[in-house]
Design a protein around this motif. Structure first.
Motif, PDB file in Angstrom:
ATOM      1  N   VAL A 196       0.701  -1.041  -0.183  1.00 54.23           N
ATOM      2  CA  VAL A 196       0.086  -0.193   0.056  1.00 54.23           C
ATOM      3  C   VAL A 196       0.538   1.151   0.125  1.00 54.23           C
ATOM      4  O   VAL A 196       1.584   1.218   0.526  1.00 54.23           O
ATOM      5  CB  VAL A 196      -1.027  -0.361   1.496  1.00 54.23           C
ATOM      6  N   VAL A 204      -9.307   8.509   4.558  1.00 52.85           N
ATOM      7  CA  VAL A 204      -7.389   7.710   4.320  1.00 52.85           C
ATOM      8  C   VAL A 204      -6.827   8.551   3.296  1.00 52.85           C
ATOM      9  O   VAL A 204      -6.887   9.311   3.035  1.00 52.85           O
ATOM     10  CB  VAL A 204      -7.280   6.200   4.050  1.00 52.85           C
ATOM     11  N   THR A 254      -9.203   1.388   3.576  1.00 51.93           N
ATOM     12  CA  THR A 254      -8.300   1.226   2.977  1.00 51.93           C
ATOM     13  C   THR A 254      -8.653  -0.489   2.499  1.00 51.93           C
ATOM     14  O   THR A 254      -7.556  -0.788   0.718  1.00 51.93           O
ATOM     15  CB  THR A 254      -7.461   0.929   4.362  1.00 51.93           C
TER      16      THR A 254
END
Length: 296
Positions: free
Chosen positions: A4, A17, A43
């Protein structure tokens, strides 16, 4: 591996986020923790291609989820155990998924057996399942394609203590055989028991990440005074956040700094010691600080 990189999602002016980055390595269970509304589910949905990011990217085995030719064979996903066709039987739900992934139908029986759904349960309609049975079916669906990666959001909801213990062993075995697990759960003690690494999110941002042993080694400071109000004011004046705990105030700071703040304010302490290295205390300390910063 899950990667990520600077992932963000905005809804108007609200950043659900905000610039989140972390990695989940093969052979590990990563506990993904945060309070409600912290950005965990968003997420995970972005990793799985269900929510488009505003910025950044997420990949599994070097590819975006949407670019995987047969995602179920690479990534097992359980984000919502209730999102299953209520009119199908448990066996039918797995059979449809097996057909979609091009799997041998024998995998259906094997996975039902693995998650503890017997022949009678497999013939029942999903609408008649308890929450715990739906969780087991969801885990069976996630494992159906023998993926190398698991992404699980609150998989223990509805499971009894025996079921939670079973799931812990299943995830540990999966990782020990080289698999990668990203696990989000509010059952902190279960996460502490199974996770190798921790990622803690608060207010849409990562507030801590690293090896579990390293993070739990610095659990902050526990402090008590007869005049709790005066102690809290002294800590506030020193810029130290404090949260109530069963044993006093928990402060995400070194013991020396906490003692100095109390001394400067003339507050007599009844107790001052490093907090026990427990995940619950770490979680409360870190998320309290992020909540204070974001004003939530």
């Amino acid at each position: 591996m899950i990667s990520v990189e600077h992932l963000s999602k905005r809804y108007g002016r609200h950043a659900a986020v905000d610039d989140v980055s972390f990695r989940c390595e093969p052979g590990t269970v990563t506990g993904f923790l945060g309070p409600n509304g912290a950005g965990k589910s968003t997420t995970m949905r972005m990793i799985c291609g269900l929510t488009p990011p505003t910025a950044g990217r997420a990949t599994v085995a070097g590819r975006r989820y949407r670019d995987l030719p047969n995602p179920g064979r690479e990534v097992g996903v359980l984000l919502d155990a209730s999102a299953q066709h209520a009119g199908r039987t448990g066996r039918e739900a797995l059979a449809v998924a097996a057909s979609t992934m091009g799997l041998d139908r024998r995998e259906v029986a094997a996975k039902l057996d693995l998650v503890g759904l017997d022949a009678a349960a497999a013939k029942r309609r999903v609408r008649a399942y308890s929450l715990g049975m739906r969780q087991r079916l969801g885990i069976a669906l996630a494992l159906l394609g023998d993926p190398r990666v698991l992404i699980l959001d609150e998989p223990a909801n509805g499971l009894d203590p025996e079921g939670i213990f079973w799931m812990r062993g299943l995830l540990r075995d999966f990782a020990d055989r080289g698999g990668t697990v990203l696990l989000s759960s509010h059952l902190l003690r279960e996460v502490e028991a199974v996770a190798d690494r921790l990622v803690v999110i608060g207010g849409g941002r990562i507030v801590a990440q690293g090896d579990k042993s390293e993070l739990l080694a610095g659990g902050g400071t526990l402090v008590r005074a007869r005049d709790t109000g005066a102690l809290r004011r002294a800590l506030d004046a020193a810029g130290l956040a404090a949260r109530d705990s069963a044993d006093g105030l928990l402060v995400p700071a070194e013991t020396e700094a906490v003692g100095q703040a109390a001394a400067d304010a003339g507050v007599a302490l009844a107790e001052l010691r490093p907090a026990d290295g427990r995940l619950e205390q770490l979680f409360l300390t870190l998320t309290a600080e992020s909540t204070k910063e974001t004003g939530k």
